[in-house]
Design a protein around this motif. Sequence first.
Motif, mmCIF file in Angstrom:
data_model
loop_
_atom_site.group_PDB
_atom_site.id
_atom_site.type_symbol
_atom_site.label_atom_id
_atom_site.label_comp_id
_atom_site.label_asym_id
_atom_site.label_seq_id
_atom_site.Cartn_x
_atom_site.Cartn_y
_atom_site.Cartn_z
ATOM 1 N N GLU A 1 0.831 -1.196 0.000
ATOM 2 C CA GLU A 1 0.000 0.000 0.000
ATOM 3 C C GLU A 1 0.872 1.254 0.000
ATOM 4 O O GLU A 1 0.623 2.187 -0.713
ATOM 5 N N PHE A 2 1.913 1.242 0.822
ATOM 6 C CA PHE A 2 2.799 2.396 0.933
ATOM 7 C C PHE A 2 3.461 2.711 -0.387
ATOM 8 O O PHE A 2 3.444 3.836 -0.845
ATOM 9 N N SER A 3 4.001 1.695 -1.073
ATOM 10 C CA SER A 3 4.735 1.954 -2.304
ATOM 11 C C SER A 3 3.812 2.419 -3.423
ATOM 12 O O SER A 3 4.174 3.278 -4.195
ATOM 13 N N SER A 4 2.603 1.878 -3.511
ATOM 14 C CA SER A 4 1.723 2.274 -4.609
ATOM 15 C C SER A 4 1.273 3.724 -4.451
ATOM 16 O O SER A 4 1.017 4.401 -5.433
ATOM 17 N N GLN A 5 1.169 4.216 -3.202
ATOM 18 C CA GLN A 5 0.762 5.603 -2.986
ATOM 19 C C GLN A 5 1.852 6.569 -3.442
ATOM 20 O O GLN A 5 1.557 7.686 -3.809
ATOM 21 N N HIS A 6 3.087 6.135 -3.412
ATOM 22 C CA HIS A 6 4.185 7.053 -3.679
ATOM 23 C C HIS A 6 4.897 6.800 -4.999
ATOM 24 O O HIS A 6 5.806 7.513 -5.333
ATOM 25 N N SER A 7 4.499 5.780 -5.740
ATOM 26 C CA SER A 7 5.134 5.561 -7.039
ATOM 27 C C SER A 7 4.330 6.314 -8.097
ATOM 28 O O SER A 7 3.115 6.343 -8.051
ATOM 29 N N TRP A 8 5.033 6.931 -9.043
ATOM 30 C CA TRP A 8 4.329 7.688 -10.092
ATOM 31 C C TRP A 8 3.999 6.802 -11.292
ATOM 32 O O TRP A 8 3.157 7.130 -12.096
ATOM 33 N N CYS A 9 4.685 5.654 -11.384
ATOM 34 C CA CYS A 9 4.328 4.679 -12.415
ATOM 35 C C CYS A 9 4.815 3.306 -11.991
ATOM 36 O O CYS A 9 5.604 3.170 -11.062
ATOM 37 N N THR A 10 4.313 2.307 -12.690
ATOM 38 C CA THR A 10 4.751 0.928 -12.499
ATOM 39 C C THR A 10 5.165 0.412 -13.864
ATOM 40 O O THR A 10 4.470 0.646 -14.853
ATOM 41 N N LEU A 11 6.309 -0.267 -13.917
ATOM 42 C CA LEU A 11 6.805 -0.814 -15.176
ATOM 43 C C LEU A 11 6.555 -2.322 -15.222
ATOM 44 O O LEU A 11 6.725 -3.017 -14.222
ATOM 45 N N ALA A 12 6.167 -2.781 -16.396
ATOM 46 C CA ALA A 12 6.033 -4.222 -16.640
ATOM 47 C C ALA A 12 6.848 -4.522 -17.892
ATOM 48 O O ALA A 12 6.675 -3.868 -18.922
ATOM 49 N N TYR A 13 7.759 -5.488 -17.802
ATOM 50 C CA TYR A 13 8.566 -5.882 -18.952
ATOM 51 C C TYR A 13 7.963 -7.141 -19.568
ATOM 52 O O TYR A 13 7.622 -8.086 -18.850
#
Length: 180
Positions: free
Chosen positions: A5-17
């Motif tokens: 929960e903490f990381s998703s609130q503060h990440s501006w994007c998520t990368l999928a390779y």
Amino acid sequence: GSVGEFSSQHSWCTLAYWEFRSRVGRLFPVHEKTINVFHDLPHGDGLCLSALTNTEGSRTEIVLRTRQKIGLGVTLTREKDGVWMYNRSEYPVFVNSPTLDLPNTQPLTVYKALPGYSIKIFDYEKSKCYQCLEKSEPSNGPFNHNAICISFVKGWGPKYSRRCITACPCWLEVLLSVVR
């Protein structure tokens, strides 16, 4: 709350390779303003693609050759006006994004970024406008207004033999976090 929960609130994007139709490795949340995506160490910190393992072990010759060509890869930077991509590779990269086209454009145009060039791959203001416009238009299936696709070395779309991104050997999905 949990770590997730903490990381998703503060990440501006998520990368999928991805390699063709298979996602390789885990989703990679991005917290820093700038992220490098490259093939192999020691090209700095960021997402090192050679460290990701394909659980199916189905690395084809074309995937291996394409991965070798990624080299220094791309740098993604979040700016006030949007997201920029700089091609640090010695080969072109290809990108499509909901804000590089006019609203309701299907399929999205694929843009080629030559080595050493930058392109604004996402515009925050345009995205807000387009989403408002689209609420009045009938939708023809699911569409992610916050997803950008980047293919390394190989292009796709009407100009190329590969019709869709899943026909590309090595590609990146950039899922922008929606700020409400």
